[in-house]
Write a protein that holds these residues in place. Structure first.
Motif, mmCIF file in Angstrom:
data_model
loop_
_atom_site.group_PDB
_atom_site.id
_atom_site.type_symbol
_atom_site.label_atom_id
_atom_site.label_comp_id
_atom_site.label_asym_id
_atom_site.label_seq_id
_atom_site.Cartn_x
_atom_site.Cartn_y
_atom_site.Cartn_z
ATOM 1 N N ASP A 10 -2.189 -4.874 10.965
ATOM 2 C CA ASP A 10 -2.125 -6.199 10.323
ATOM 3 C C ASP A 10 -2.968 -6.216 9.051
ATOM 4 O OD1 ASP A 10 -0.494 -7.185 12.331
ATOM 5 O OD2 ASP A 10 -2.127 -8.198 13.398
ATOM 6 N N ARG A 11 -4.136 -5.617 9.123
ATOM 7 C CA ARG A 11 -5.017 -5.550 7.953
ATOM 8 C C ARG A 11 -4.365 -4.742 6.838
ATOM 9 N NH1 ARG A 11 -9.808 -5.453 5.528
ATOM 10 N NH2 ARG A 11 -10.809 -3.516 4.908
ATOM 11 N N ILE A 12 -3.799 -3.598 7.185
ATOM 12 C CA ILE A 12 -3.136 -2.751 6.192
ATOM 13 C C ILE A 12 -1.964 -3.494 5.562
ATOM 14 C CG2 ILE A 12 -1.756 -0.656 5.897
ATOM 15 C CD1 ILE A 12 -3.647 0.646 8.016
ATOM 16 N N ASN A 13 -1.179 -4.176 6.376
ATOM 17 C CA ASN A 13 -0.030 -4.924 5.856
ATOM 18 C C ASN A 13 -0.465 -6.054 4.926
ATOM 19 O OD1 ASN A 13 1.838 -3.304 7.197
ATOM 20 N ND2 ASN A 13 1.863 -4.612 9.003
ATOM 21 N N ALA A 14 -1.532 -6.747 5.285
ATOM 22 C CA ALA A 14 -2.035 -7.828 4.434
ATOM 23 C C ALA A 14 -2.526 -7.266 3.096
ATOM 24 C CB ALA A 14 -3.153 -8.586 5.143
ATOM 25 N N LEU A 15 -3.179 -6.122 3.142
ATOM 26 C CA LEU A 15 -3.655 -5.506 1.901
ATOM 27 C C LEU A 15 -2.493 -4.979 1.063
ATOM 28 C CD1 LEU A 15 -6.880 -3.723 3.187
ATOM 29 C CD2 LEU A 15 -6.748 -5.683 1.632
ATOM 30 N N ALA A 16 -1.434 -4.537 1.718
ATOM 31 C CA ALA A 16 -0.242 -4.089 0.981
ATOM 32 C C ALA A 16 0.353 -5.240 0.184
ATOM 33 C CB ALA A 16 0.784 -3.500 1.943
ATOM 34 N N VAL A 17 0.334 -6.425 0.757
ATOM 35 C CA VAL A 17 0.840 -7.606 0.055
ATOM 36 C C VAL A 17 -0.098 -7.970 -1.098
ATOM 37 C CG1 VAL A 17 1.295 -10.086 0.286
ATOM 38 C CG2 VAL A 17 2.099 -8.493 2.054
ATOM 39 N N LYS A 18 -1.394 -7.968 -0.822
ATOM 40 C CA LYS A 18 -2.379 -8.336 -1.846
ATOM 41 C C LYS A 18 -2.362 -7.355 -3.023
ATOM 42 C CE LYS A 18 -7.283 -9.201 -2.558
ATOM 43 N NZ LYS A 18 -8.599 -9.347 -1.933
ATOM 44 N N PHE A 19 -2.176 -6.081 -2.728
ATOM 45 C CA PHE A 19 -2.201 -5.048 -3.755
ATOM 46 C C PHE A 19 -0.790 -4.516 -4.021
ATOM 47 C CE2 PHE A 19 -6.546 -5.140 -2.223
ATOM 48 C CZ PHE A 19 -7.288 -5.033 -3.390
ATOM 49 N N ASN A 20 0.152 -5.423 -4.141
ATOM 50 C CA ASN A 20 1.554 -5.029 -4.331
ATOM 51 C C ASN A 20 1.817 -4.349 -5.678
ATOM 52 O OD1 ASN A 20 1.380 -7.241 -6.007
ATOM 53 N ND2 ASN A 20 3.106 -8.324 -5.110
ATOM 54 N N MET A 21 0.829 -4.358 -6.574
ATOM 55 C CA MET A 21 0.977 -3.666 -7.859
ATOM 56 C C MET A 21 0.821 -2.153 -7.701
ATOM 57 S SD MET A 21 -2.303 -4.607 -7.264
ATOM 58 C CE MET A 21 -2.390 -6.300 -7.727
ATOM 59 N N ILE A 22 0.327 -1.716 -6.543
ATOM 60 C CA ILE A 22 0.198 -0.287 -6.245
ATOM 61 C C ILE A 22 1.472 0.151 -5.544
ATOM 62 C CG2 ILE A 22 -1.099 1.447 -4.942
ATOM 63 C CD1 ILE A 22 -3.573 -0.366 -5.251
ATOM 64 N N ASN A 23 2.108 1.207 -6.043
ATOM 65 C CA ASN A 23 3.377 1.615 -5.434
ATOM 66 C C ASN A 23 3.150 2.126 -4.007
ATOM 67 O OD1 ASN A 23 3.227 4.582 -5.268
ATOM 68 N ND2 ASN A 23 3.243 4.542 -7.504
ATOM 69 N N ASP A 24 4.204 2.117 -3.218
ATOM 70 C CA ASP A 24 4.122 2.417 -1.785
ATOM 71 C C ASP A 24 3.556 3.806 -1.499
ATOM 72 O OD1 ASP A 24 5.145 -0.087 -1.256
ATOM 73 O OD2 ASP A 24 7.187 0.625 -0.854
ATOM 74 N N ASP A 25 3.959 4.803 -2.265
ATOM 75 C CA ASP A 25 3.457 6.162 -2.040
ATOM 76 C C ASP A 25 1.956 6.245 -2.287
ATOM 77 O OD1 ASP A 25 5.974 7.076 -1.336
ATOM 78 O OD2 ASP A 25 6.418 7.845 -3.345
ATOM 79 N N ASP A 26 1.505 5.650 -3.378
ATOM 80 C CA ASP A 26 0.071 5.640 -3.679
ATOM 81 C C ASP A 26 -0.700 4.847 -2.627
ATOM 82 O OD1 ASP A 26 0.501 7.180 -5.908
ATOM 83 O OD2 ASP A 26 0.166 5.565 -7.360
ATOM 84 N N PHE A 27 -0.153 3.720 -2.218
ATOM 85 C CA PHE A 27 -0.816 2.895 -1.200
ATOM 86 C C PHE A 27 -1.000 3.700 0.085
ATOM 87 C CE2 PHE A 27 -1.184 -0.107 2.251
ATOM 88 C CZ PHE A 27 -2.061 -1.051 1.746
ATOM 89 N N SER A 28 0.051 4.359 0.537
ATOM 90 C CA SER A 28 -0.032 5.171 1.760
ATOM 91 C C SER A 28 -1.059 6.289 1.625
ATOM 92 C CB SER A 28 1.334 5.764 2.103
ATOM 93 O OG SER A 28 2.228 4.748 2.439
ATOM 94 N N ALA A 29 -1.094 6.915 0.470
ATOM 95 C CA ALA A 29 -2.064 7.980 0.236
ATOM 96 C C ALA A 29 -3.483 7.433 0.280
ATOM 97 C CB ALA A 29 -1.783 8.664 -1.099
ATOM 98 N N ILE A 30 -3.690 6.253 -0.269
ATOM 99 C CA ILE A 30 -5.022 5.642 -0.280
ATOM 100 C C ILE A 30 -5.439 5.243 1.139
ATOM 101 C CG2 ILE A 30 -6.390 3.679 -1.127
ATOM 102 C CD1 ILE A 30 -4.649 3.921 -3.734
ATOM 103 N N VAL A 31 -4.501 4.784 1.948
ATOM 104 C CA VAL A 31 -4.799 4.491 3.352
ATOM 105 C C VAL A 31 -5.352 5.747 4.026
ATOM 106 C CG1 VAL A 31 -3.788 3.925 5.605
ATOM 107 C CG2 VAL A 31 -3.144 2.595 3.586
ATOM 108 N N ASP A 32 -4.763 6.886 3.726
ATOM 109 C CA ASP A 32 -5.205 8.150 4.319
ATOM 110 C C ASP A 32 -6.558 8.618 3.789
ATOM 111 O OD1 ASP A 32 -2.892 8.243 5.835
ATOM 112 O OD2 ASP A 32 -1.837 9.563 4.432
ATOM 113 N N VAL A 33 -6.971 8.137 2.633
ATOM 114 C CA VAL A 33 -8.270 8.507 2.059
ATOM 115 C C VAL A 33 -9.417 7.883 2.859
ATOM 116 C CG1 VAL A 33 -9.763 8.229 0.025
ATOM 117 C CG2 VAL A 33 -7.380 8.919 -0.261
ATOM 118 N N ASP A 34 -9.186 6.734 3.469
ATOM 119 C CA ASP A 34 -10.223 6.076 4.266
ATOM 120 C C ASP A 34 -10.368 6.819 5.601
ATOM 121 O OD1 ASP A 34 -11.811 4.441 5.868
ATOM 122 O OD2 ASP A 34 -10.909 2.590 5.118
#
Length: 94
Positions: A10-34
């Motif tokens: 839920d947190r990841i999905n909410a952040l995906a909406v908030k940071f929708n200017m980041i493309n999906d591939d980059d967003f997923s990669a950044i999730v993996d960085v944490d």
């Protein structure tokens, strides 16, 4: 106001909406960085990305630095545990 989420997803999905200017591939990669189970550094990482302070080539280094930051933070061995006060990745190791 702090928003509570039922799950990490839920947190990841909410952040995906908030940071929708980041493309999906980059967003997923950044999730993996944490490196944390609950993705506690994800919003900080996304903020850095939006400010052009988290280039792709730093993902691996950032993961390692966050792992090194987390251990003394949990053990109360560092003074400044607030990740948001660090505006650059390299500041984590000072």
């Amino acid at each position: 106001m702090v928003k509570l989420f039922e799950s990490v997803e839920d947190r990841i999905n909410a952040l995906a909406v908030k940071f929708n200017m980041i493309n999906d591939d980059d967003f997923s990669a950044i999730v993996d960085v944490d490196p944390t189970k609950n993705k506690i550094y994800l919003q900080w990482l996304l903020n850095l990305r939006v400010k052009n302070k988290l280039p792709d080539e730093d993902f691996e280094k950032t993961f390692a630095l966050l792992e090194k930051f987390e251990i003394p933070k949990v053990r109360n061995l560092i003074r400044n545990k607030d990740i948001n006060s660090y505006n650059l990745i390299d500041k984590l190791i000072e």
